[in-house]
Design a protein around this motif. Structure first.
Motif, PDB file in Angstrom:
ATOM      1  N   LYS A  48      -4.170   1.323   2.116  1.00 35.69           N
ATOM      2  CA  LYS A  48      -4.334   0.026   1.462  1.00 35.69           C
ATOM      3  C   LYS A  48      -5.304   0.074   0.277  1.00 35.69           C
ATOM      4  O   LYS A  48      -5.447  -0.915  -0.427  1.00 35.69           O
ATOM      5  N   THR A  85      -6.581   0.604  -3.330  1.00 34.55           N
ATOM      6  CA  THR A  85      -6.071   0.712  -4.691  1.00 34.55           C
ATOM      7  C   THR A  85      -7.236   0.564  -5.665  1.00 34.55           C
ATOM      8  O   THR A  85      -8.273  -0.016  -5.326  1.00 34.55           O
ATOM      9  N   GLU A 145      -8.227  -0.581  -9.697  1.00 38.10           N
ATOM     10  CA  GLU A 145      -7.834  -1.240 -10.948  1.00 38.10           C
ATOM     11  C   GLU A 145      -8.893  -0.929 -11.996  1.00 38.10           C
ATOM     12  O   GLU A 145     -10.083  -0.924 -11.703  1.00 38.10           O
ATOM     13  N   ILE A 191     -12.322  -1.859 -10.178  1.00 37.88           N
ATOM     14  CA  ILE A 191     -12.254  -2.681  -8.974  1.00 37.88           C
ATOM     15  C   ILE A 191     -11.581  -1.877  -7.876  1.00 37.88           C
ATOM     16  O   ILE A 191     -10.468  -1.372  -8.057  1.00 37.88           O
ATOM     17  N   ASN A 204      -9.904  -2.207  -4.467  1.00 39.86           N
ATOM     18  CA  ASN A 204      -9.292  -3.147  -3.529  1.00 39.86           C
ATOM     19  C   ASN A 204      -9.079  -2.417  -2.216  1.00 39.86           C
ATOM     20  O   ASN A 204      -8.462  -1.352  -2.189  1.00 39.86           O
ATOM     21  N   ASP A 253      -8.905  -2.999   2.422  1.00 44.48           N
ATOM     22  CA  ASP A 253      -8.748  -3.896   3.556  1.00 44.48           C
ATOM     23  C   ASP A 253     -10.081  -4.579   3.856  1.00 44.48           C
ATOM     24  O   ASP A 253     -11.146  -4.025   3.588  1.00 44.48           O
ATOM     25  N   LYS A 254      -9.994  -5.781   4.403  1.00 45.73           N
ATOM     26  CA  LYS A 254     -11.200  -6.561   4.708  1.00 45.73           C
ATOM     27  C   LYS A 254     -12.195  -5.774   5.563  1.00 45.73           C
ATOM     28  O   LYS A 254     -13.395  -5.838   5.350  1.00 45.73           O
ATOM     29  N   THR A 309     -14.104  -3.047   3.386  1.00 48.15           N
ATOM     30  CA  THR A 309     -15.051  -3.446   2.342  1.00 48.15           C
ATOM     31  C   THR A 309     -16.488  -3.292   2.825  1.00 48.15           C
ATOM     32  O   THR A 309     -17.360  -2.895   2.064  1.00 48.15           O
ATOM     33  N   LYS A 325     -13.383  -5.371  -3.664  1.00 49.97           N
ATOM     34  CA  LYS A 325     -12.750  -6.637  -3.283  1.00 49.97           C
ATOM     35  C   LYS A 325     -11.898  -6.418  -2.041  1.00 49.97           C
ATOM     36  O   LYS A 325     -11.261  -5.391  -1.888  1.00 49.97           O
ATOM     37  N   ILE A 346      -8.703  -7.257   0.326  1.00 44.17           N
ATOM     38  CA  ILE A 346      -7.342  -7.752   0.255  1.00 44.17           C
ATOM     39  C   ILE A 346      -6.984  -8.327   1.614  1.00 44.17           C
ATOM     40  O   ILE A 346      -7.458  -7.853   2.646  1.00 44.17           O
TER      41      ILE A 346
END
Length: 80
Positions: A19, A21, A23, A35, A37, A39-40, A43, A77, A79
């Motif tokens: 999961k 990624t 950016e 950034i 990204n 999984d919750k 993080t 962040k 996701i």
């Protein structure tokens, strides 16, 4: 170069590496926002207790600035 490092490093730390990624956003001539990204659950691992993990990652990224004269901002962040 920096994006590849962050991507591989985040995948090693994460419980759900599929999961993760990355950016890249150009914010100025010599300023880039990267950034991550994830999984919750991941993080928290990427940020670390009191932000120690993300600060360590940022310290490594500062070393890249010596090569290409670009400033980097790293953001994590979640996701859903």
């Amino acid at each position: 170069m920096v994006e590849n490092f962050l991507y591989e490093y985040a995948k090693l730390i994460a419980d759900f590496p599929e999961k993760v990624t990355i950016e890249r956003q150009e914010l100025g001539e010599n300023f880039v926002d990267i950034i991550i990204n994830a999984d919750k659950i991941d993080t928290g691992k990427l940020i670390g207790k009191d932000g120690k993990m993300i600060n360590a990652i940022k310290t490594v990224i500062i070393g890249c600035k010596a090569k290409d004269n670009t400033s980097y901002r790293v953001t994590v962040k979640a996701i859903e």
